[in-house]
Design a protein around this motif. Structure first.
Motif, mmCIF file in Angstrom:
data_model
loop_
_atom_site.group_PDB
_atom_site.id
_atom_site.type_symbol
_atom_site.label_atom_id
_atom_site.label_comp_id
_atom_site.label_asym_id
_atom_site.label_seq_id
_atom_site.Cartn_x
_atom_site.Cartn_y
_atom_site.Cartn_z
ATOM 1 N N SER A 173 -10.719 -47.425 21.392
ATOM 2 C CA SER A 173 -11.211 -46.265 22.005
ATOM 3 C C SER A 173 -10.395 -44.885 22.121
ATOM 4 C CB SER A 173 -11.843 -46.490 23.465
ATOM 5 O OG SER A 173 -12.641 -45.649 24.000
ATOM 6 N N ASN A 174 -9.332 -45.036 22.519
ATOM 7 C CA ASN A 174 -8.478 -43.924 22.823
ATOM 8 C C ASN A 174 -8.120 -43.186 21.448
ATOM 9 O OD1 ASN A 174 -8.343 -44.023 25.345
ATOM 10 N ND2 ASN A 174 -6.212 -44.983 25.370
ATOM 11 N N VAL A 175 -8.025 -43.999 20.494
ATOM 12 C CA VAL A 175 -7.768 -43.329 19.118
ATOM 13 C C VAL A 175 -8.937 -42.964 18.460
ATOM 14 C CG1 VAL A 175 -7.443 -44.234 16.592
ATOM 15 C CG2 VAL A 175 -5.765 -45.145 18.317
ATOM 16 N N GLU A 176 -10.108 -43.410 18.719
ATOM 17 C CA GLU A 176 -11.315 -42.960 18.125
ATOM 18 C C GLU A 176 -11.750 -41.816 18.940
ATOM 19 O OE1 GLU A 176 -13.792 -46.925 16.636
ATOM 20 O OE2 GLU A 176 -14.568 -46.094 18.683
ATOM 21 N N ARG A 177 -11.475 -41.467 20.246
ATOM 22 C CA ARG A 177 -11.695 -40.267 21.070
ATOM 23 C C ARG A 177 -10.708 -39.271 20.744
ATOM 24 N NH1 ARG A 177 -11.262 -40.990 26.286
ATOM 25 N NH2 ARG A 177 -10.424 -42.821 25.980
ATOM 26 N N GLY A 178 -9.633 -39.476 20.081
ATOM 27 C CA GLY A 178 -8.371 -38.518 19.663
ATOM 28 C C GLY A 178 -7.445 -38.526 20.713
ATOM 29 N N VAL A 179 -7.455 -39.171 21.728
ATOM 30 C CA VAL A 179 -6.629 -39.083 22.828
ATOM 31 C C VAL A 179 -5.189 -39.786 22.607
ATOM 32 C CG1 VAL A 179 -6.328 -40.246 25.062
ATOM 33 C CG2 VAL A 179 -8.446 -39.474 24.795
ATOM 34 N N THR A 180 -5.343 -41.059 21.632
ATOM 35 C CA THR A 180 -4.127 -41.656 21.293
ATOM 36 C C THR A 180 -3.987 -41.121 19.735
ATOM 37 O OG1 THR A 180 -4.248 -43.381 23.038
ATOM 38 C CG2 THR A 180 -2.761 -43.737 21.088
ATOM 39 N N PRO A 181 -2.891 -40.854 19.253
ATOM 40 C CA PRO A 181 -2.764 -40.705 17.888
ATOM 41 C C PRO A 181 -2.414 -42.166 17.295
ATOM 42 C CG PRO A 181 -0.630 -40.115 19.012
ATOM 43 C CD PRO A 181 -1.775 -40.159 20.090
ATOM 44 N N LEU A 182 -3.125 -42.411 16.035
ATOM 45 C CA LEU A 182 -2.777 -43.641 15.342
ATOM 46 C C LEU A 182 -1.593 -43.879 14.753
ATOM 47 C CD1 LEU A 182 -4.341 -45.907 14.239
ATOM 48 C CD2 LEU A 182 -4.605 -44.779 11.968
ATOM 49 N N PRO A 183 -0.928 -45.006 15.378
ATOM 50 C CA PRO A 183 0.686 -45.263 14.895
ATOM 51 C C PRO A 183 0.733 -45.404 13.153
ATOM 52 C CG PRO A 183 0.151 -46.432 17.088
ATOM 53 C CD PRO A 183 -1.454 -46.006 16.297
ATOM 54 N N PRO A 184 1.620 -44.828 12.752
ATOM 55 C CA PRO A 184 1.707 -45.174 11.269
ATOM 56 C C PRO A 184 1.922 -46.707 10.803
ATOM 57 C CG PRO A 184 3.419 -43.383 11.894
ATOM 58 C CD PRO A 184 2.757 -44.045 13.316
ATOM 59 N N ASN A 185 2.126 -47.467 11.773
ATOM 60 C CA ASN A 185 2.499 -48.761 11.534
ATOM 61 C C ASN A 185 0.969 -49.681 11.573
ATOM 62 O OD1 ASN A 185 2.528 -48.444 14.367
ATOM 63 N ND2 ASN A 185 3.171 -50.750 14.496
ATOM 64 N N HIS A 186 0.052 -49.029 11.873
ATOM 65 C CA HIS A 186 -1.445 -49.460 12.216
ATOM 66 C C HIS A 186 -2.159 -49.170 10.956
ATOM 67 C CE1 HIS A 186 -0.692 -51.699 15.735
ATOM 68 N NE2 HIS A 186 -0.593 -50.651 16.628
ATOM 69 N N ILE A 187 -1.709 -48.168 10.011
ATOM 70 C CA ILE A 187 -2.677 -47.682 9.238
ATOM 71 C C ILE A 187 -2.909 -48.503 8.072
ATOM 72 C CG2 ILE A 187 -2.460 -45.861 7.325
ATOM 73 C CD1 ILE A 187 -0.972 -44.055 8.872
ATOM 74 N N GLU A 188 -2.081 -49.433 7.630
ATOM 75 C CA GLU A 188 -2.498 -49.978 6.385
ATOM 76 C C GLU A 188 -3.606 -51.432 7.012
ATOM 77 O OE1 GLU A 188 -0.562 -53.589 3.262
ATOM 78 O OE2 GLU A 188 0.718 -52.549 4.536
ATOM 79 N N THR A 189 -3.299 -51.659 8.140
ATOM 80 C CA THR A 189 -4.254 -52.700 8.806
ATOM 81 C C THR A 189 -5.702 -51.920 8.874
ATOM 82 O OG1 THR A 189 -2.583 -54.154 9.896
ATOM 83 C CG2 THR A 189 -4.717 -54.510 10.619
ATOM 84 N N LEU A 190 -5.510 -50.878 9.277
ATOM 85 C CA LEU A 190 -6.970 -50.222 9.743
ATOM 86 C C LEU A 190 -7.516 -49.987 8.436
ATOM 87 C CD1 LEU A 190 -8.477 -48.955 11.998
ATOM 88 C CD2 LEU A 190 -7.562 -46.838 11.492
ATOM 89 N N ALA A 191 -6.775 -49.336 7.521
ATOM 90 C CA ALA A 191 -7.451 -49.132 5.981
ATOM 91 C C ALA A 191 -7.953 -50.341 5.477
ATOM 92 C CB ALA A 191 -6.423 -48.771 5.045
ATOM 93 N N GLN A 192 -7.329 -51.510 5.471
ATOM 94 C CA GLN A 192 -8.247 -52.671 5.090
ATOM 95 C C GLN A 192 -9.264 -53.364 5.995
ATOM 96 O OE1 GLN A 192 -4.786 -55.543 5.239
ATOM 97 N NE2 GLN A 192 -3.842 -54.688 3.334
#
Length: 72
Positions: A48-67
């Motif tokens: 929720s925080n990432v989607e609302r722009g409250v928390t930046p997406l940590p780089p280590n989560h990008i690959e999992t999120l993209a998949q």
């Protein structure tokens, strides 16, 4: 960092978060289901925080999120 740079970063976080929400909803994934795809799992509050722009997406989560969002 000056205020205009901070504002630009927050705007960028919101744009990324909005994109994540649209993709997640298009795939009919709940925030909980998306969070469970991470290792270790992340909370619905984090998603929720990432989607609302409250928390930046940590780089280590990008690959999992993209998949998970089928963007690769």
């Amino acid at each position: 960092m000056v205020d205009s740079e901070k504002t630009s970063l927050k705007t960028g976080y919101k744009i990324v978060g909005s994109y994540i929400r649209r993709k997640r909803e298009a795939l009919k994934l709940s925030q909980r289901a998306l969070g469970q795809l991470f290792t270790p799992a992340v909370t619905t509050q984090f998603i929720s925080n990432v989607e609302r722009g409250v928390t930046p997406l940590p780089p280590n989560h990008i690959e999992t999120l993209a998949q998970a969002l089928k963007t690769q």
